[in-house]
Design a protein around this motif. Structure first.
Motif, PDB file in Angstrom:
ATOM      1  N   LEU A  34       0.831  -1.200   0.000  1.00 33.72           N
ATOM      2  CA  LEU A  34       0.000   0.000   0.000  1.00 33.72           C
ATOM      3  C   LEU A  34       0.875   1.263   0.000  1.00 33.72           C
ATOM      4  O   LEU A  34       1.773   1.417   0.818  1.00 33.72           O
ATOM      5  N   LYS A  35       0.594   2.135  -0.961  1.00 29.98           N
ATOM      6  CA  LYS A  35       1.357   3.382  -1.063  1.00 29.98           C
ATOM      7  C   LYS A  35       0.519   4.591  -0.699  1.00 29.98           C
ATOM      8  O   LYS A  35       1.036   5.585  -0.207  1.00 29.98           O
ATOM      9  N   THR A  36      -0.753   4.519  -1.010  1.00 26.23           N
ATOM     10  CA  THR A  36      -1.605   5.678  -0.781  1.00 26.23           C
ATOM     11  C   THR A  36      -2.850   5.240  -0.024  1.00 26.23           C
ATOM     12  O   THR A  36      -3.556   4.335  -0.475  1.00 26.23           O
ATOM     13  N   LEU A  37      -3.079   5.875   1.100  1.00 28.07           N
ATOM     14  CA  LEU A  37      -4.270   5.569   1.880  1.00 28.07           C
ATOM     15  C   LEU A  37      -5.091   6.836   2.027  1.00 28.07           C
ATOM     16  O   LEU A  37      -4.609   7.844   2.546  1.00 28.07           O
ATOM     17  N   ILE A  38      -6.318   6.782   1.546  1.00 31.93           N
ATOM     18  CA  ILE A  38      -7.177   7.954   1.659  1.00 31.93           C
ATOM     19  C   ILE A  38      -8.337   7.595   2.563  1.00 31.93           C
ATOM     20  O   ILE A  38      -9.072   6.641   2.295  1.00 31.93           O
ATOM     21  N   SER A  39      -8.447   8.325   3.627  1.00 27.93           N
ATOM     22  CA  SER A  39      -9.473   8.012   4.616  1.00 27.93           C
ATOM     23  C   SER A  39     -10.043   9.312   5.154  1.00 27.93           C
ATOM     24  O   SER A  39      -9.815   9.686   6.284  1.00 27.93           O
ATOM     25  N   ARG A  40     -10.775   9.985   4.303  1.00 27.78           N
ATOM     26  CA  ARG A  40     -11.362  11.268   4.713  1.00 27.78           C
ATOM     27  C   ARG A  40     -12.682  11.037   5.430  1.00 27.78           C
ATOM     28  O   ARG A  40     -13.423  10.141   5.084  1.00 27.78           O
ATOM     29  N   ARG A  41     -12.951  11.851   6.353  1.00 31.17           N
ATOM     30  CA  ARG A  41     -14.233  11.853   7.061  1.00 31.17           C
ATOM     31  C   ARG A  41     -14.649  10.447   7.473  1.00 31.17           C
ATOM     32  O   ARG A  41     -15.695   9.952   7.092  1.00 31.17           O
ATOM     33  N   THR A  42     -13.803   9.783   8.258  1.00 28.59           N
ATOM     34  CA  THR A  42     -14.099   8.404   8.627  1.00 28.59           C
ATOM     35  C   THR A  42     -14.148   8.210  10.141  1.00 28.59           C
ATOM     36  O   THR A  42     -14.094   7.081  10.606  1.00 28.59           O
ATOM     37  N   HIS A  43     -14.231   9.297  10.891  1.00 34.50           N
ATOM     38  CA  HIS A  43     -14.318   9.212  12.359  1.00 34.50           C
ATOM     39  C   HIS A  43     -13.161   8.432  12.965  1.00 34.50           C
ATOM     40  O   HIS A  43     -13.331   7.730  13.956  1.00 34.50           O
ATOM     41  N   LEU A  44     -11.996   8.540  12.360  1.00 32.45           N
ATOM     42  CA  LEU A  44     -10.850   7.779  12.882  1.00 32.45           C
ATOM     43  C   LEU A  44     -10.428   8.262  14.262  1.00 32.45           C
ATOM     44  O   LEU A  44      -9.764   7.545  14.989  1.00 32.45           O
ATOM     45  N   ASN A  45     -10.793   9.497  14.603  1.00 32.37           N
ATOM     46  CA  ASN A  45     -10.442   9.976  15.950  1.00 32.37           C
ATOM     47  C   ASN A  45     -11.010   9.050  17.011  1.00 32.37           C
ATOM     48  O   ASN A  45     -10.379   8.792  18.026  1.00 32.37           O
ATOM     49  N   VAL A  46     -12.211   8.512  16.761  1.00 27.74           N
ATOM     50  CA  VAL A  46     -12.806   7.566  17.704  1.00 27.74           C
ATOM     51  C   VAL A  46     -12.199   6.179  17.487  1.00 27.74           C
ATOM     52  O   VAL A  46     -11.768   5.527  18.429  1.00 27.74           O
ATOM     53  N   GLY A  47     -12.160   5.766  16.227  1.00 28.88           N
ATOM     54  CA  GLY A  47     -11.680   4.425  15.921  1.00 28.88           C
ATOM     55  C   GLY A  47     -10.263   4.171  16.376  1.00 28.88           C
ATOM     56  O   GLY A  47      -9.911   3.060  16.756  1.00 28.88           O
ATOM     57  N   LEU A  48      -9.437   5.210  16.359  1.00 25.84           N
ATOM     58  CA  LEU A  48      -8.018   5.013  16.673  1.00 25.84           C
ATOM     59  C   LEU A  48      -7.642   5.480  18.071  1.00 25.84           C
ATOM     60  O   LEU A  48      -6.476   5.450  18.431  1.00 25.84           O
ATOM     61  N   GLN A  49      -8.627   5.912  18.860  1.00 26.94           N
ATOM     62  CA  GLN A  49      -8.236   6.547  20.121  1.00 26.94           C
ATOM     63  C   GLN A  49      -7.546   5.589  21.083  1.00 26.94           C
ATOM     64  O   GLN A  49      -6.752   6.003  21.908  1.00 26.94           O
ATOM     65  N   ASN A  50      -7.857   4.302  20.959  1.00 23.82           N
ATOM     66  CA  ASN A  50      -7.208   3.351  21.861  1.00 23.82           C
ATOM     67  C   ASN A  50      -6.060   2.596  21.206  1.00 23.82           C
ATOM     68  O   ASN A  50      -5.517   1.668  21.779  1.00 23.82           O
ATOM     69  N   ASP A  51      -5.724   3.007  19.997  1.00 26.36           N
ATOM     70  CA  ASP A  51      -4.665   2.297  19.281  1.00 26.36           C
ATOM     71  C   ASP A  51      -3.305   2.860  19.675  1.00 26.36           C
ATOM     72  O   ASP A  51      -2.586   3.419  18.864  1.00 26.36           O
ATOM     73  N   VAL A  52      -2.946   2.687  20.938  1.00 24.28           N
ATOM     74  CA  VAL A  52      -1.717   3.306  21.437  1.00 24.28           C
ATOM     75  C   VAL A  52      -0.466   2.729  20.782  1.00 24.28           C
ATOM     76  O   VAL A  52       0.562   3.385  20.698  1.00 24.28           O
ATOM     77  N   ASN A  53      -0.559   1.492  20.297  1.00 21.65           N
ATOM     78  CA  ASN A  53       0.630   0.879  19.702  1.00 21.65           C
ATOM     79  C   ASN A  53       0.754   1.143  18.207  1.00 21.65           C
ATOM     80  O   ASN A  53       1.661   0.648  17.567  1.00 21.65           O
ATOM     81  N   GLY A  54      -0.183   1.880  17.651  1.00 21.46           N
ATOM     82  CA  GLY A  54      -0.113   2.149  16.223  1.00 21.46           C
ATOM     83  C   GLY A  54      -0.344   0.895  15.405  1.00 21.46           C
ATOM     84  O   GLY A  54       0.277   0.675  14.375  1.00 21.46           O
ATOM     85  N   GLU A  55      -1.273   0.076  15.867  1.00 21.02           N
ATOM     86  CA  GLU A  55      -1.550  -1.192  15.199  1.00 21.02           C
ATOM     87  C   GLU A  55      -2.083  -0.974  13.772  1.00 21.02           C
ATOM     88  O   GLU A  55      -1.756  -1.722  12.858  1.00 21.02           O
ATOM     89  N   PHE A  56      -2.876   0.067  13.612  1.00 21.07           N
ATOM     90  CA  PHE A  56      -3.602   0.280  12.359  1.00 21.07           C
ATOM     91  C   PHE A  56      -2.667   0.381  11.150  1.00 21.07           C
ATOM     92  O   PHE A  56      -2.922  -0.196  10.110  1.00 21.07           O
ATOM     93  N   LEU A  57      -1.583   1.136  11.315  1.00 23.36           N
ATOM     94  CA  LEU A  57      -0.691   1.349  10.172  1.00 23.36           C
ATOM     95  C   LEU A  57       0.595   0.534  10.280  1.00 23.36           C
ATOM     96  O   LEU A  57       1.536   0.733   9.523  1.00 23.36           O
ATOM     97  N   LYS A  58       0.617  -0.368  11.240  1.00 28.39           N
ATOM     98  CA  LYS A  58       1.848  -1.113  11.490  1.00 28.39           C
ATOM     99  C   LYS A  58       2.223  -1.973  10.289  1.00 28.39           C
ATOM    100  O   LYS A  58       1.358  -2.511   9.619  1.00 28.39           O
ATOM    101  N   GLN A  59       3.475  -2.089  10.051  1.00 27.89           N
ATOM    102  CA  GLN A  59       4.037  -2.938   8.985  1.00 27.89           C
ATOM    103  C   GLN A  59       3.784  -2.391   7.586  1.00 27.89           C
ATOM    104  O   GLN A  59       4.247  -2.965   6.612  1.00 27.89           O
ATOM    105  N   LEU A  60       3.041  -1.302   7.465  1.00 29.79           N
ATOM    106  CA  LEU A  60       2.805  -0.751   6.129  1.00 29.79           C
ATOM    107  C   LEU A  60       3.984   0.159   5.800  1.00 29.79           C
ATOM    108  O   LEU A  60       3.877   1.377   5.772  1.00 29.79           O
ATOM    109  N   PHE A  61       5.108  -0.474   5.559  1.00 27.76           N
ATOM    110  CA  PHE A  61       6.359   0.273   5.419  1.00 27.76           C
ATOM    111  C   PHE A  61       6.460   1.043   4.109  1.00 27.76           C
ATOM    112  O   PHE A  61       7.383   1.801   3.916  1.00 27.76           O
ATOM    113  N   GLY A  62       5.518   0.798   3.192  1.00 24.48           N
ATOM    114  CA  GLY A  62       5.618   1.468   1.896  1.00 24.48           C
ATOM    115  C   GLY A  62       4.670   2.655   1.746  1.00 24.48           C
ATOM    116  O   GLY A  62       4.624   3.271   0.694  1.00 24.48           O
TER     117      GLY A  62
END
Ligand SMILES: *[C@@H]1O[C@H](CO)[C@@H](O)[C@H](O)[C@H]1NC(C)=O
Ligand SMILES: *[C@@H]1O[C@H](CO)[C@@H](O)[C@H](O)[C@H]1NC(C)=O
Ligand SMILES: *[C@@H]1O[C@H](CO)[C@@H](O)[C@H](O)[C@H]1NC(C)=O
Ligand SMILES: *[C@@H]1O[C@H](CO)[C@@H](O)[C@H](O)[C@H]1NC(C)=O
Ligand SMILES: *[C@@H]1O[C@H](CO)[C@@H](O)[C@H](O)[C@H]1NC(C)=O
Ligand SMILES: *[C@@H]1O[C@H](CO)[C@@H](O)[C@H](O)[C@H]1NC(C)=O
Ligand SMILES: *[C@@H]1O[C@H](CO)[C@@H](O)[C@H](O)[C@H]1NC(C)=O
Ligand SMILES: *[C@@H]1O[C@H](CO)[C@@H](O)[C@H](O)[C@H]1NC(C)=O
Ligand SMILES: *[C@@H]1O[C@H](CO)[C@@H](O)[C@H](O)[C@H]1NC(C)=O
Length: 830
Positions: free
Chosen positions: A456-484
């Motif tokens: 994955l090179k480009t991620l577009i996630s506009r207006r997706t309420h990620l502030n709520v979805g990611l608020q407990n993702d302290v380890n950065g699980e969501f984007l982990k390993q997406l080194f590209g």
């Protein structure tokens, strides 16, 4: 007549002169461009350089092209005369243009009479002729007949006119465009004259209502066919035209924008859709046709289904029978699929409600959304690009989708599908490079949603309420390993701040980050951790100004990483006041590239709305304001401080005794903490006798004899019981606290002694503290109350006062008959 014309000419000449507008000429290599566009010319100007190869005279007011107007310009190969109000062209107008290959006469008022038969006689090389948007009511067959080298022709399409010998002579014609096109019917014979012409491109943006299936038979070499914008005909009906191209190799057919009735819809039956496969067709555009349903099975019926590479179905209302999407797996060479923007049509039509297939997969079906099944989904194996944005997946959550055959998919747009939640993940998109999931409600988010997309090179996630979805993702699980990941768009997600580890895996890959339309009030990322970030958008956030450290970090980042960093800051809540002086200066002086010419609006020091450029120009003013503000603050602090100290002193003075008492009391408690346990009831002494040395003889004599020796009470006497080495004050306090009563032996000498008042004060305080009468005053001398210390006067009524007369005073020998002694005893033991 001739005379009139000369007069007319002369007048035009004058007008031209008075405008004195000059053409501009520029040369590149062998080409000489002379631009005379839109300069109000009423005739062809004389001063055009005679080596001009391309001449643009469009947007003028020529009206008539006179004979030999261009005769000097032997080298012109391209002549533009569009929108020049031309209605008459003399027969030798183009004489001399021997090299003319391209002539643009569109947007004039030509009809068949304005084009003399021999007008192109000397231009035998003419290849491109644009006669579109004129007033032809008959085709200029006689003129066309001579243009045997013509390759591209545009002309307005006339209804009910047959194509004659003029067209038949255009042996080299490859491109034919009717514009505007009033043709309403094309039948089996309409295009007969084109039979021997190798036409490759045909544009029929007409008013077609009636077609016969064999109409296109003459176009056996066609590569690109545009039958769009025939607003009155259903595409399902038009598709029969493909009969005429059966088994041909055709590159693209554009059937878009045909049916425009707001109140009606089109349904493609399987047999109609299958017509697309009657032709070996690479690209077909069926967009914007009010299609509400495509009957399943059509793809199966396609003869040349392996030819199709690009299918565009966007901007319809395909609602029923979406299983066409599932069937698409058979289009083995399909690379590009656009099924976006399926709007709801506000019409009720008979829609084939097929309850199986994709409809069941992705539409209103709570059973599926709650199960969170993994659903397998087979794609055409060469598919690279899918735009399914605004496909109209309504009120359902995301599910786990296991795509098979998706090894070539690199673009997947799911924006605008408004999934109710993001509790699902994608499998099998092993080479996906771009994903757009905008506008889903990812308040509930499967942190593994995009984890299986290693490229994955480009991620577009506009207006997706990620502030709520990611608020407990302290380890950065969501984007982990997406080194590209290079480009992330997290705009409009309500973010106030990020978890520290959000971008840990992207520090070495991220190039652009869009955080606009969030709620950041501070610079949100640790820029120094990144190494390739070039562009950050913080537009439309709530930043008031950047902190000094952030500005330093940005400067260091740009310098150390040698990156032309771009920061977008427009539309924040900037302030231009004392707090932001450094920021205002930085905005204008930094080497970081900023937007809006660094001229952002801000709330000025006087609360008016100004811009940062304005504030920068008035920095000295702001600074002076701030300086006076600082002085004002200091003054206020000093005055308040002074008032406080003054008040405190006054209060302290007034209550100095109380304070002193409490000070000593607390100090005593502190020092005797253990020793004093339980002493509140049991006193060590019955009385502490305060006296001055002058009265020692009486106190130690009679008083001690009577109270201690005769009555067995314990007295505390300073010369006898005070501990050596202690402060006398502490001794006094101890004595008062350890004694039930305090007997003040007052004489004139006592009043003069410095300890007298102290003992009195302390005893008084203890009295108040314990709320009991503990003071016994023995007056040795006759002293009027007014001479007594003020402290004593204040409590005079509460103390037991015993006056001593001469007899008692001199009594040394144990005669304690006097009433005084009895009263003294009672006062002490009471
Ligand atoms: C072209 O114009 C130049 C002067 O601008 C003139 O010297 C030359 O003779 C002209 N050539 C032709 C072929 O008319
Ligand atoms: C026209 O073009 C030819 C060859 O490109 C050149 O030799 C000739 O000089 C040009 N004529 C003018 C008037 O510039
Ligand atoms: C037009 O041609 C098609 C295909 O050749 C044929 O099937 C059809 O009958 C013809 N229609 C008419 C009206 O001649
Ligand atoms: C088809 O024609 C429409 C205009 O009618 C145009 O907007 C669209 O881009 C064309 N499609 C393709 C694939 O070129
Ligand atoms: C279509 O193209 C294929 C290969 O590209 C070729 O073999 C075939 O003969 C062509 N068909 C026609 C009718 O031109
Ligand atoms: C509905 O779609 C399924 C799967 O594509 C197909 O097998 C079935 O025949 C269709 N039913 C109708 C009534 O069209
Ligand atoms: C996805 O489907 C493939 C083939 O059907 C299967 O081998 C694979 O295990 C599935 N993966 C998941 C995560 O379900
Ligand atoms: C998003 O989903 C959450 C719970 O899943 C819900 O509370 C919230 O209202 C939804 N937001 C919108 C805009 O639908
Ligand atoms: C900054 O913006 C204000 C208002 O938009 C404008 O009046 C002013 O000319 C701008 N200044 C510069 C230097 O662009």
């Amino acid at each position: 007549m001739k005379v009139l014309r000369i007069v007319y000419l002369a007048s035009l000449f004058l007008v031209n002169k008075s405008l004195s507008s000059k053409c501009t000429t520029f040369r590149t290599g062998n080409d000489v461009f002379t631009d005379c566009q839109g300069r109000g010319f009423r005739y062809v100007p004389r001063n055009i350089p005679n080596d001009t190869t391309c001449l643009d005279l469009s947007d003028n007011e020529l009206s008539v092209i006179f004979n030999f107007a261009f005769s000097r310009l032997k080298n012109v190969s391209s002549l533009k005369l569009s929108s020049a109000q031309i209605s008459v062209i003399d027969s030798k107008a183009f004489s001399g243009l021997v090299k003319l290959t391209s002539l643009d006469l569109c947007y004039n008022t030509l009809d068949i009479h304005s084009l003399p038969e021999n007008v192109f006689d000397s231009s035998s090389f003419l290849r491109i002729l644009d006669l579109s948007k004129n007033n032809f009511r008959y085709y200029p067959e006689k003129v066309l007949e001579k243009l045997t080298n013509l390759e591209r022709l545009s002309i307005n399409g006339i209804n009910d006119q047959t194509f004659g010998n003029g067209f038949r002579s255009l042996r080299k014609l490859t491109y034919l465009n009717f514009e505007p096109c009033m043709i309403t019917r094309i039948d089996n014979n309409t295009f007969d004259v084109f039979k021997n012409i190798q036409l490759k491109e045909l544009v029929l943006n007409c008013k077609i209502r009636y077609v016969e299936p064999g109409a296109l038979i003459p176009f056996q070499s066609i590569e690109s066919l545009d039958i769009s914008k025939n607003f009155n005909v259903r595409v399902s009906y038009l598709l029969q035209l493909l009969n005429g191209l059966m088994n041909r190799n055709v590159t693209s057919i554009n059937f878009s924008n045909n049916f425009r009735h707001v109140a009606a819809a089109d349904v493609l039956l399987a047999s109609q859709f299958a017509m697309i496969g009657a032709v070996c067709l690479k690209e077909v555009d069926l967009s914007h046709n009010n299609i509400v349903s495509i009957q399943s099975g059509g793809i199966n019926l396609m003869k040349h289904k392996h030819c199709l590479e690009k299918l565009i179905l966007k901007e319809n209302s395909i609602w029923g029978d979406r299983s066409i999407v599932i069937e698409m797996v058979k289009l083995v060479n399909l690379r590009f699929l656009d099924i976006s923007n399926q709007a709801t049509l506000h019409v009720k039509t008979k829609v084939n409600k097929n309850k199986t297939g994709l409809r069941r997969l992705v539409m209103t079906d709570t059973k599926y959304s709650s199960d969170r099944l993994t659903i397998a989904f087979q794609l055409p194996r060469n598919l690279q690009y899918v735009d399914a944005s605004y496909f109209g997946v309504r009120s359902t959550g995301l599910i786990n989708l296991n795509f098979t055959n998706a090894g070539k998919l690199d673009f997947f747009n799911l924006a605008g599908n408004k999934f109710k939640d993001c509790l699902g993940h994608f499998h099998g998109l092993s080479h996906l490079q771009t994903l757009d999931i905008s506008e889903s409600n990812c308040s509930e988010l499967d942190l593994k949603m995009i984890s299986f997309m290693p490229y994955l090179k480009t991620l577009i996630s506009r207006r997706t309420h990620l502030n709520v979805g990611l608020q407990n993702d302290v380890n950065g699980e969501f984007l982990k390993q997406l080194f590209g990941l290079r480009h992330i768009d997290f705009s409009d997600n309500g973010f106030v701040r990020f978890n520290q580890n959000m971008f840990v895996s992207q520090y070495r890959s991220l190039i652009s980050l869009d955080l606009s339309k969030n709620k950041f009030s501070k610079f949100p990322i640790q820029i120094s951790k990144f190494s390739t970030l070039m562009k950050l958008s913080l537009m439309q956030n709530q930043i008031t100004f950047l902190q000094k450290s952030d500005m330093n970090n940005l400067e260091n980042y740009q310098r150390d990483k040698n990156i032309e960093f771009e920061l977008l800051l427009n539309d924040n809540h900037f302030v231009c006041n004392c707090d932001s002086i450094d920021f205002l200066r930085w905005l204008q002086e930094t080497k970081v590239t900023l937007d809006k010419n660094r001229n952002y609006s801000c709330v000025y020091i006087d609360n008016s709305q100004k811009t940062t450029v304005y504030a920068y120009k008035h920095l000295e003013f702001i600074e002076s304001k701030c300086l006076s503000k600082i002085w004002l603050t200091i003054t206020i602090i000093l005055v308040v401080g002074f008032l406080f100290i003054f008040t405190a002193s006054v209060i302290a003075y007034k209550y100095r005794i109380t304070l002193h008492f409490w000070y000593l009391h607390i100090r005593r408690k502190y020092r005797h903490y253990t020793a004093l346990e339980g002493d509140s009831k049991e006193y060590k002494y019955n009385a502490f006798v305060a006296y001055c040395n002058e009265n020692e003889e009486w106190v130690c004599g009679s008083l001690v004899n009577y109270l201690e020796k005769t009555n067995g009470l314990a007295l505390c006497l300073h010369h006898r019981d005070f501990a050596a080495g202690k402060f006398i004050m502490d001794n006094i306090i101890d004595a008062i606290f350890e004694s039930k009563k305090v007997v003040l032996v007052i004489s004139e000498e006592f009043l003069k002694s410095s300890w007298c008042e102290f003992e009195l004060d302390m005893a008084r305080m203890k009295m108040f503290q314990d709320n009991r009468d503990m003071l016994v005053v023995v007056l040795l001398d006759k002293i009027s109350p007014s001479q007594m210390p003020i402290s004593l006067q204040r409590i005079w009524k509460k103390v037991t006062c015993l006056e001593v007369d001469e007899t008692i005073c001199t009594n040394q020998n144990g005669n304690f008959e006097h009433l005084f002694w009895k009263r003294l005893y009672e006062a002490v033991v009471m």
